[in-house]
Design an enzyme around this catalytic site. Structure first.
Site, PDB file in Angstrom:
ATOM      1  N   LYS A  61      -5.837  -8.777  -2.272  1.00 44.49           N
ATOM      2  CA  LYS A  61      -5.254  -7.557  -1.772  1.00 44.49           C
ATOM      3  C   LYS A  61      -5.056  -6.544  -3.413  1.00 44.49           C
ATOM      4  CE  LYS A  61      -1.224  -8.147  -2.054  1.00 44.49           C
ATOM      5  NZ  LYS A  61      -0.079  -7.775  -2.511  1.00 44.49           N
ATOM      6  N   THR A  87       3.538  -4.838  -3.732  1.00 44.70           N
ATOM      7  CA  THR A  87       2.598  -4.970  -3.198  1.00 44.70           C
ATOM      8  C   THR A  87       1.872  -3.911  -3.056  1.00 44.70           C
ATOM      9  OG1 THR A  87       1.803  -6.065  -6.135  1.00 44.70           O
ATOM     10  CG2 THR A  87       0.528  -4.628  -5.716  1.00 44.70           C
ATOM     11  N   LYS A 130       2.788  -0.310 -10.558  1.00 43.79           N
ATOM     12  CA  LYS A 130       2.507  -1.648 -10.402  1.00 43.79           C
ATOM     13  C   LYS A 130       0.721  -2.281  -9.841  1.00 43.79           C
ATOM     14  CE  LYS A 130       2.957  -6.059  -9.413  1.00 43.79           C
ATOM     15  NZ  LYS A 130       3.313  -7.157  -8.108  1.00 43.79           N
TER      16      LYS A 130
END
Length: 300
Positions: A242, A98, A174
């Site tokens: 994150k 990602t 995503k």
């Protein structure tokens, strides 16, 4: 697909290991590499091809990068011992972490300078679907990149969403998914522990809510971890700061307010600060439980 297709899976963690095994099962010659030698040895003992990455790189059709984030992806591709310079022209990099869309576009451009194809291919489905070859892949890249990566994609996925002919679109999708998944997970842990304050046990919560409108994939996948008191990491708490950080950075650049995401981010940061960062992300429930003095299963 035949064993003439040669791939390397770089990153044999909870996702990458299962993906590598699926490539083996599909008949692909598959090398597995990781910073943990034990993972590489285990993979080789289960049928993985043997050979140092430097020695086999030029013979690879595909290098699938299954690491944590953008810095690790860049290091694998272009670091001091980066793989891109060692691949033969026309090979494809399938990047599964990602990452921000702008990063994916930059990697595609830099790979192209070396004659290497790049597929922006973040994945979703968790470690169980990775092991069974049923991941969803949100991919974007050139037609040539898709074609070269096809045997690998078919080995690891239930569905490949082809989202555009340049990198970035896969990573954008995503980010949308991670916004929903992160919020759903946090809401599930809040609802489960709220229920406990009213006498609703985690077991009863899991019996009833999956049959009701309040369910979600994250609820159905993660609630059993809480019921079992098992926080063995399938996906760590520390992944979410994150991933949601990427979402919030994109939102900022688009001048888009994302207040729910911002609030949820704080809960994951609290959980990490409390020492739960390396645990399964269902451990977010521990934040709520500690705040109100609840005892979760396994903590008796």
């Amino acid at each position: 697909m035949t064993d003439k297709t040669r791939i390397a899976v770089i990153g044999l963690g909870s996702m990458g290991y299962g993906m590598a095994k699926c490539c083996l099962k599909a008949g692909l010659t598959t090398y597995g590499y990781d910073i943990m030698p034990a993972q590489m040895e285990k993979f080789q003992s289960e049928g993985g091809a043997v050979g140092a990455l430097d020695d086999v790189a030029s013979s690879l059709d595909c290098a699938m990068i299954v690491v944590l984030n953008a810095p690790q992806t860049e290091a694998v591709l272009f670091g001091d011992n980066g793989i891109v310079a060692k691949l033969s022209k026309g090979a494809v990099v399938v990047a599964c972490a990602t990452v921000p869309p702008a990063f994916a576009r930059d990697m595609e451009a830099r790979c192209a300078e070396h004659g290497i194809l790049y597929l922006d291919a973040p994945i979703s489905g968790g470690s169980l679907k990775a092991a069974s070859g049923n991941l969803s892949v949100m991919a974007s890249g050139t037609a040539a990149a898709f074609e070269r990566a096809r045997p690998t994609l078919e080995a690891i996925s239930e569905q490949v969403f082809e989202l555009g002919d340049t990198a970035g679109a896969g990573s954008a999708m995503k980010a949308v998914n991670q916004l929903l998944a992160g919020v759903n997970l946090a809401t599930m842990t809040e609802a489960l522990t709220f229920g406990m304050t009213q006498g609703v046990t985690p077991e009863k919560f899991f019996e009833v809510i999956p049959k009701c409108a309040g369910t979600s994939w994250m609820l159905e996948n993660r609630t059993p971890h809480i019921v079992d008191g098992d926080y063995t990491p399938r996906s760590q708490i520390d992944i979410w700061p994150k991933d949601l950080g990427i979402v919030l950075d994109i939102a900022k650049s688009a001048k888009f307010s994302a207040p729910i995401t911002a609030t949820v981010m704080q809960q994951y940061l609290v959980a990490s600060g409390m020492g739960y960062g390396a645990e399964d992300d269902a451990a977010l429930a521990k934040v709520y439980a500690r705040n109100v003095g609840l005892t979760l299963p396994g903590d008796e």
